[in-house]
Design a protein around this motif. Structure first.
Motif, PDB file in Angstrom:
ATOM      1  N   ARG A 156       0.845  -1.197   0.000  1.00  0.00           N
ATOM      2  CA  ARG A 156       0.000   0.000   0.000  1.00  0.00           C
ATOM      3  C   ARG A 156       0.878   1.244   0.000  1.00  0.00           C
ATOM      4  O   ARG A 156       1.908   1.293   0.676  1.00  0.00           O
ATOM      5  N   SER A 157       0.461   2.258  -0.760  1.00  0.00           N
ATOM      6  CA  SER A 157       1.277   3.461  -0.860  1.00  0.00           C
ATOM      7  C   SER A 157       0.405   4.707  -0.813  1.00  0.00           C
ATOM      8  O   SER A 157      -0.787   4.670  -1.128  1.00  0.00           O
ATOM      9  N   ARG A 158       1.042   5.813  -0.421  1.00  0.00           N
ATOM     10  CA  ARG A 158       0.394   7.119  -0.394  1.00  0.00           C
ATOM     11  C   ARG A 158       1.371   8.160  -0.912  1.00  0.00           C
ATOM     12  O   ARG A 158       2.567   8.078  -0.640  1.00  0.00           O
ATOM     13  N   LEU A 159       0.847   9.115  -1.654  1.00  0.00           N
ATOM     14  CA  LEU A 159       1.667  10.174  -2.233  1.00  0.00           C
ATOM     15  C   LEU A 159       1.030  11.517  -1.904  1.00  0.00           C
ATOM     16  O   LEU A 159      -0.175  11.702  -2.103  1.00  0.00           O
ATOM     17  N   PHE A 160       1.850  12.442  -1.408  1.00  0.00           N
ATOM     18  CA  PHE A 160       1.352  13.763  -1.039  1.00  0.00           C
ATOM     19  C   PHE A 160       2.223  14.842  -1.675  1.00  0.00           C
ATOM     20  O   PHE A 160       3.409  14.630  -1.935  1.00  0.00           O
ATOM     21  N   ASP A 161       1.625  15.987  -1.919  1.00  0.00           N
ATOM     22  CA  ASP A 161       2.358  17.192  -2.288  1.00  0.00           C
ATOM     23  C   ASP A 161       2.399  18.061  -1.039  1.00  0.00           C
ATOM     24  O   ASP A 161       1.426  18.736  -0.703  1.00  0.00           O
ATOM     25  N   VAL A 162       3.522  18.037  -0.326  1.00  0.00           N
ATOM     26  CA  VAL A 162       3.566  18.674   0.987  1.00  0.00           C
ATOM     27  C   VAL A 162       3.695  20.191   0.910  1.00  0.00           C
ATOM     28  O   VAL A 162       3.601  20.860   1.942  1.00  0.00           O
ATOM     29  N   GLU A 163       3.917  20.729  -0.285  1.00  0.00           N
ATOM     30  CA  GLU A 163       3.897  22.184  -0.418  1.00  0.00           C
ATOM     31  C   GLU A 163       2.466  22.693  -0.542  1.00  0.00           C
ATOM     32  O   GLU A 163       2.116  23.729   0.013  1.00  0.00           O
ATOM     33  N   ARG A 164       1.630  21.967  -1.255  1.00  0.00           N
ATOM     34  CA  ARG A 164       0.230  22.366  -1.414  1.00  0.00           C
ATOM     35  C   ARG A 164      -0.668  21.744  -0.345  1.00  0.00           C
ATOM     36  O   ARG A 164      -1.766  22.244  -0.089  1.00  0.00           O
ATOM     37  N   ASP A 165      -0.220  20.667   0.238  1.00  0.00           N
ATOM     38  CA  ASP A 165      -1.034  19.914   1.199  1.00  0.00           C
ATOM     39  C   ASP A 165      -0.165  19.565   2.408  1.00  0.00           C
ATOM     40  O   ASP A 165       0.210  18.420   2.617  1.00  0.00           O
ATOM     41  N   GLN A 166       0.180  20.579   3.202  1.00  0.00           N
ATOM     42  CA  GLN A 166       1.059  20.354   4.342  1.00  0.00           C
ATOM     43  C   GLN A 166       0.506  19.353   5.352  1.00  0.00           C
ATOM     44  O   GLN A 166       1.282  18.587   5.940  1.00  0.00           O
ATOM     45  N   PRO A 167      -0.805  19.287   5.595  1.00  0.00           N
ATOM     46  CA  PRO A 167      -1.316  18.294   6.557  1.00  0.00           C
ATOM     47  C   PRO A 167      -1.275  16.851   6.045  1.00  0.00           C
ATOM     48  O   PRO A 167      -1.586  15.933   6.797  1.00  0.00           O
ATOM     49  N   GLU A 168      -0.903  16.652   4.772  1.00  0.00           N
ATOM     50  CA  GLU A 168      -0.830  15.308   4.178  1.00  0.00           C
ATOM     51  C   GLU A 168      -2.174  14.577   4.308  1.00  0.00           C
ATOM     52  O   GLU A 168      -2.276  13.498   4.871  1.00  0.00           O
ATOM     53  N   LYS A 169      -3.190  15.176   3.725  1.00  0.00           N
ATOM     54  CA  LYS A 169      -4.540  14.606   3.764  1.00  0.00           C
ATOM     55  C   LYS A 169      -5.016  14.123   2.396  1.00  0.00           C
ATOM     56  O   LYS A 169      -5.926  13.303   2.310  1.00  0.00           O
ATOM     57  N   ILE A 170      -4.417  14.637   1.304  1.00  0.00           N
ATOM     58  CA  ILE A 170      -4.888  14.324  -0.044  1.00  0.00           C
ATOM     59  C   ILE A 170      -3.915  13.343  -0.694  1.00  0.00           C
ATOM     60  O   ILE A 170      -2.801  13.704  -1.077  1.00  0.00           O
ATOM     61  N   ASP A 171      -4.337  12.095  -0.817  1.00  0.00           N
ATOM     62  CA  ASP A 171      -3.495  11.049  -1.397  1.00  0.00           C
ATOM     63  C   ASP A 171      -3.548  11.144  -2.922  1.00  0.00           C
ATOM     64  O   ASP A 171      -4.603  10.970  -3.537  1.00  0.00           O
ATOM     65  N   LEU A 172      -2.398  11.419  -3.537  1.00  0.00           N
ATOM     66  CA  LEU A 172      -2.322  11.592  -4.985  1.00  0.00           C
ATOM     67  C   LEU A 172      -1.906  10.324  -5.716  1.00  0.00           C
ATOM     68  O   LEU A 172      -1.752  10.343  -6.940  1.00  0.00           O
ATOM     69  N   SER A 173      -1.716   9.224  -4.993  1.00  0.00           N
ATOM     70  CA  SER A 173      -1.181   8.020  -5.635  1.00  0.00           C
ATOM     71  C   SER A 173      -2.045   7.496  -6.782  1.00  0.00           C
ATOM     72  O   SER A 173      -1.484   7.010  -7.782  1.00  0.00           O
ATOM     73  N   PRO A 174      -3.397   7.560  -6.730  1.00  0.00           N
ATOM     74  CA  PRO A 174      -4.167   7.058  -7.874  1.00  0.00           C
ATOM     75  C   PRO A 174      -3.931   7.845  -9.159  1.00  0.00           C
ATOM     76  O   PRO A 174      -4.161   7.326 -10.253  1.00  0.00           O
ATOM     77  N   ARG A 175      -3.453   9.081  -9.039  1.00  0.00           N
ATOM     78  CA  ARG A 175      -3.272   9.930 -10.220  1.00  0.00           C
ATOM     79  C   ARG A 175      -1.915   9.720 -10.896  1.00  0.00           C
ATOM     80  O   ARG A 175      -1.730  10.147 -12.041  1.00  0.00           O
ATOM     81  N   GLU A 176      -0.955   9.127 -10.194  1.00  0.00           N
ATOM     82  CA  GLU A 176       0.400   9.022 -10.743  1.00  0.00           C
ATOM     83  C   GLU A 176       0.943   7.603 -10.587  1.00  0.00           C
ATOM     84  O   GLU A 176       1.913   7.372  -9.867  1.00  0.00           O
ATOM     85  N   PRO A 177       0.339   6.628 -11.272  1.00  0.00           N
ATOM     86  CA  PRO A 177       0.763   5.230 -11.087  1.00  0.00           C
ATOM     87  C   PRO A 177       2.206   4.970 -11.503  1.00  0.00           C
ATOM     88  O   PRO A 177       2.896   4.165 -10.866  1.00  0.00           O
ATOM     89  N   ASP A 178       2.691   5.625 -12.557  1.00  0.00           N
ATOM     90  CA  ASP A 178       4.070   5.390 -12.998  1.00  0.00           C
ATOM     91  C   ASP A 178       5.070   5.886 -11.961  1.00  0.00           C
ATOM     92  O   ASP A 178       6.066   5.210 -11.662  1.00  0.00           O
ATOM     93  N   ARG A 179       4.806   7.061 -11.407  1.00  0.00           N
ATOM     94  CA  ARG A 179       5.694   7.598 -10.373  1.00  0.00           C
ATOM     95  C   ARG A 179       5.668   6.707  -9.131  1.00  0.00           C
ATOM     96  O   ARG A 179       6.711   6.414  -8.537  1.00  0.00           O
ATOM     97  N   ILE A 180       4.470   6.256  -8.762  1.00  0.00           N
ATOM     98  CA  ILE A 180       4.325   5.387  -7.597  1.00  0.00           C
ATOM     99  C   ILE A 180       5.128   4.101  -7.788  1.00  0.00           C
ATOM    100  O   ILE A 180       5.818   3.626  -6.877  1.00  0.00           O
TER     101      ILE A 180
END
Length: 216
Positions: A156-180
């Motif tokens: 299981r993995s989670r990806l965050f943009d900590v500059e735009r989402d400092q609390p780390e609440k929005i998981d971006l992993s479904p949007r960037e499968p290659d990066r993940i």
């Protein structure tokens, strides 16, 4: 240690008082070195070895069970009179493993090949890699604004943009499968390399060579 200036009704207040006491103790040390004429000949590196969580994420308290920023983002201060000409507040991603190479760089010495870190002064972008093995076997990395957390056993993995989402609440992993996929492979290889490194450096006590007296 006295109670300090903050209300100590909860863990957060007591933690702030502990920080206040540590800051005061550091000030006493600095004053003592100044009084002895040594402050300008001292290289200072002050950092935290871990963060501290107070429930910012569900079930996340203390500092050993998760890899959110409240667990792994720490203060780091480098002061080298005569070697660093001016005060700079940097937003570059570095790691505590870079501490020893930075000290060597400041005093004009090279970094041994066996070291894994790099000097913080080289100006080159880098990833910070980290792990927690007290619970799920978590691996993580910072790559610029991206923060990736990976569960070694479940995948299981989670990806965050900590500059735009400092609390780390929005998981971006479904949007960037290659990066993940690339991040996960990178962390698995890094984890395997660390285990191999430890297996070659750790020996049973009975097989360790006797300690030698160091030259005076």
């Amino acid at each position: 240690m006295d109670r300090g200036p903050f209300p100590d009704r909860d863990e957060f207040g007591r933690y702030r008082n502990a920080l206040h006491d540590g800051d005061r103790s550091l000030g006493t040390l600095i004053d003592g070195l100044r009084a002895r004429g040594l402050a300008e000949r001292t290289l200072w590196i002050v950092f935290g070895d871990h963060g501290e969580a107070f429930g910012q994420h569900e079930g996340n308290y203390g500092h050993t069970f998760a890899l959110y920023d409240e667990n792994v983002h720490v203060p780091l201060l480098v002061a080298a009179p005569g070697l660093i000409p001016r005060q700079v507040r940097s937003r570059e991603v570095v790691s505590l493993i870079d501490t020893a190479p930075t000290i060597l760089d400041l005093v004009g010495l090279g970094t041994p090949a066996m070291y894994q870190g790099r000097s913080m002064l080289d100006g080159e972008p880098r990833m910070a890699l980290f792990f927690a093995d007290y619970s799920l076997g978590l691996l993580g990395l910072r790559d610029g604004p991206r923060k990736f957390i990976y569960e070694l056993d479940s995948g299981r993995s989670r990806l965050f943009d900590v500059e735009r989402d400092q609390p780390e609440k929005i998981d971006l992993s479904p949007r960037e499968p290659d990066r993940i996929h690339w991040y996960a492979q990178h962390l698995r290889k890094w984890s395997a390399a660390q285990k191999a490194r430890l297996s070659t450096t750790q020996r049973p006590m009975g097989l360790r060579p006797p300690l030698r007296r160091l030259p005076v």
